[in-house]
Design a protein around this motif. Structure first.
Motif, PDB file in Angstrom:
ATOM      1  N   SER A  79       0.835  -1.192   0.000  1.00 52.70           N
ATOM      2  CA  SER A  79       0.000   0.000   0.000  1.00 52.70           C
ATOM      3  C   SER A  79       0.878   1.253   0.000  1.00 52.70           C
ATOM      4  O   SER A  79       1.914   1.311   0.681  1.00 52.70           O
ATOM      5  N   ASN A 123      -2.642   1.603   5.395  1.00 54.84           N
ATOM      6  CA  ASN A 123      -3.919   0.923   5.236  1.00 54.84           C
ATOM      7  C   ASN A 123      -4.283   0.322   6.596  1.00 54.84           C
ATOM      8  O   ASN A 123      -3.741  -0.706   7.004  1.00 54.84           O
ATOM      9  N   ARG A 137      -5.412  -3.326   6.673  1.00 50.23           N
ATOM     10  CA  ARG A 137      -4.293  -4.266   6.550  1.00 50.23           C
ATOM     11  C   ARG A 137      -3.493  -4.327   7.842  1.00 50.23           C
ATOM     12  O   ARG A 137      -3.076  -5.403   8.286  1.00 50.23           O
ATOM     13  N   ALA A 141       1.568  -3.071   4.550  1.00 47.93           N
ATOM     14  CA  ALA A 141       0.439  -2.366   5.150  1.00 47.93           C
ATOM     15  C   ALA A 141       0.523  -0.859   4.953  1.00 47.93           C
ATOM     16  O   ALA A 141      -0.395  -0.129   5.354  1.00 47.93           O
TER      17      ALA A 141
END
Length: 316
Positions: free
Chosen positions: A43, A47, A50, A117
């Motif tokens: 990402s 995120n 996540r 993430a």
């Protein structure tokens, strides 16, 4: 115009069904691949979904692993007060090198998870890279409360060294130029003490230090980026040891050698950095990163502690 026979009609229908099925299957594969690619793509920004999934998964898997380890490894042995042992002279330090290897790659894995993430680089290094250190230190605490083992300061130092190797390269170069790797070949020593060195190939990979080799594989291009050296070419230095039936010299090894003779091995070889192979697929990148922990078999020059040298055409 010739009318199609009944058999031909059946064949045409079957062929048509097969073609439709194949097209549907190919579409499903394409959709699945796109889903995997989207899932594995890091990402660009944090995120939270996540990150939450990541934290919950790590806590659950880590807890389950430690509980399983406690039941399988420690439950059959008496507990004791927390204590330390000095095992730094055992197995010619092969176990300590193994701790460096494990700690490094767990740190690398933890940092990459946070990168996936979308966490900041600071978070990747501070939180992600400590994953291996925290997990392996917890295992040392378990050892410290077992009467058959004990916490080892040498193991802890090796764990810190593995994490430091990863973090220092990120801080210095913002990339991993030197990667610990592993290779293994079977030896006759395991057949003498299968309960200690392993009775199956799977156990021997983990237990038979005689067949293990640990490497530091350095990417040449990373140190000479203006050169025309292939980006994937590495040079690797390795460390191994043989002649070990037990952890120390207390057992006279007269089975394979004329006397108790344990010796170190030092290796020089070529290798491949699989992560330098260019691909746009995040799935392929993930597979290459996983297999980049293993040293590619290659011609190898050996110098051993008994004073001999050897050139291996292919060394595992």
């Amino acid at each position: 115009m010739v009318e199609p026979t009944r058999n031909n009609q059946i064949i045409l229908k079957v062929s048509k069904s097969i073609i439709i099925a194949l097209l549907f299957w190919c579409c499903q594969i394409a959709v699945a691949q796109n889903s995997i690619e989207n899932f594995l793509k890091p990402s660009d920004t944090l995120n939270k979904r996540r990150l939450k999934t990541l934290v919950i998964s790590e806590v659950a898997i880590g807890s389950a692993t430690l509980i399983g380890l406690d039941q399988i490894w420690y439950a059959d042995y008496p507990r004791s007060n927390f204590h330390f042992i000095n095992d730094n002279a055992e197995w010619l330090q092969m176990d300590k090198v193994g701790h460096v290897f494990s700690s490094y790659h767990l740190s690398h894995f933890g940092a990459n998870e946070l990168k996936w993430a979308g966490a900041s680089r600071k978070s990747q290094l501070f939180y992600g890279s400590t994953l291996g250190l925290v997990f392996l230190t917890t295992v040392e605490v378990f050892d410290g409360y077992s009467s058959n083992w004990g916490a080892s300061l040498g193991d802890i130092a090796a764990n810190v060294s593995g994490t430091a190797l990863y973090v220092s390269q990120e801080l210095l170069w913002k990339e991993q130029r030197i990667v610990p790797k592993f290779s293994f070949h079977t030896t006759p020593y395991a057949s003498v003490r299968p309960n200690v060195l392993g009775s199956s190939i799977q156990e021997q990979i983990l237990k038979d230090y005689n067949g293990q080799t640990y490497w530091l594989s350095a990417n040449i291009y990373s140190f000479a980026k203006s050169s025309k050296i292939p980006k994937w070419l590495n040079v690797a230095v390795g460390y191994g040891a043989e002649g070990m039936i037990t952890g120390n010299d207390g057992f006279t090894n007269t089975i394979f050698l004329p006397e108790s003779k344990r010796y170190r091995q030092f290796f020089l070889s070529l290798d491949v950095d699989l992560t330098k192979i260019e691909t746009k697929s995040h799935f392929v990148k993930t597979i290459l990163t996983i297999f980049n922990t293993i040293k590619i078999p290659a011609p190898t020059f050996e110098i051993n502690g008994s004073g001999g040298t050897k050139l291996h055409f292919i060394y595992f």
